[in-house]
Structures are given as structure tokens and as C-alpha cells.
Design an enzyme around this catalytic site. Sequence first.
Site, short mmCIF file in Angstrom:
data_model
loop_
_atom_site.label_atom_id
_atom_site.label_comp_id
_atom_site.label_asym_id
_atom_site.label_seq_id
_atom_site.Cartn_x
_atom_site.Cartn_y
_atom_site.Cartn_z
CB CYS A 67 -0.86 -0.04 1.26
SG CYS A 67 -1.83 1.44 1.56
CB CYS A 186 -3.22 4.24 -5.30
SG CYS A 186 -4.49 3.34 -4.37
#
Length: 193
Positions: A67, A186
Amino acid sequence: VFDSGVGGLSVLRALLAHLPDVRFIYLADSGNAPYGDRPPEWVRDRSHRVTAGLCKAFQPDAIVVACNTATALAIDSLRQDWPALPFVGVEPALKPAVALSRSGQIGVMATRGTVSSPRFAALRERLEAAHAPRAPHFHALACSGLADAIERDDGPAIRQLSRRYVGELLAQAPAGRPIDTLVLGCTHYPFVA
Ligand code: DGL
């Protein structure tokens, strides 16, 4: 391997392709997604709790923070608290983008947490300094809501937000020097590339 939700599966896919014999445990923190608009302290605290839970249940040899947001906001403190455990993070791929771009105008789509983090600023400054005096220009945009729409698999919202954010980014470039490379910063975004 952990992420706020399904995004890190894009990282897990690559890990499995390269390391077919390794046993991976994937934790999607869907009950707390999205991380991207949360305060930095919250993301840090959550990443510590998730790591503590994984360590207790599975005694892993390493943790992949799949992440960008959690890497940007928490990986330093995770390494501090678990000094013997290797942490591998993911960061927006600015370096490959510099190698690909011809115009030197690069768009970066990521969460608010990532683009406003000191870690992202440092990465960007390092690359600008390394390529001076012909430094690339990074146009970073916080794409609020996009990871959440992908997490919920909400097609109309994904299309609407993608069009809006890509449009906003492309409009940022100076006349005659278009953005020719977009960084999907992302881990959720590759699913809708
Ligand atoms: N997939 C994460 C990232 O790479 C976070 C998305 C979110 O939860 O907002 O930044």
C-alpha cells in the site's frame, strides 16, 4: 502482505509470479478501507496493529506493505518498532516514469495521504536533483474516492472519477509540453488501468 483492501492483490500477483515457492498470507483490511484520506497518525496506528496481528498469528519472515499510503506514512515507524523484521514497501514509480517520459511532464495519481507525505516529497526532490538542470516536472494529484470506488467495484463512480482526475492532471501541463506519462501511485489503480 497487507493493504487497506484489494489493492495489494496487484502486488501479490507479481510476488507470486516471481516467488512461486514462497507462502504468502494476504491481509485485506477492508473493514477499515480506504486509508487514503485518513490522518497520518491513524494510518500509522492501523499499520502497527495489522503488523502486530500478522506477527502474532503467522510469525512471518518479512512483511510487504502493499500500500503506497501505508508505506508513505508508516514504514519508518514499523521498521523502528520491529528492527529484526524486514519490511518491503511500495512507492509511486517516479523513477521508471522519468526513464519513460519524453516531455519530462509526469502525472502522479495517488491518495491524499501519499501525495501529502514527507516521504513522497523527499522521493520527488531526490529525482529532481538527480536530473538537474533538466529536472522532470511531477504533477501530483490526490485522487480522493477513487480507491474506495475500486474497492466497492462501483463501475460508474470509477469511470467518472478516473475521467475527472486524468482530465485535471492533463490540464496542469504547460502549453506545448504535455504530460506523456502517468504514474498509478496506489495499488488499487492498476486494476482499472
Ligand atoms: N491501496 C492503497 C495505496 O496504495 C490505499 C488505498 C486507500 O485505502 O485509500 O495507497
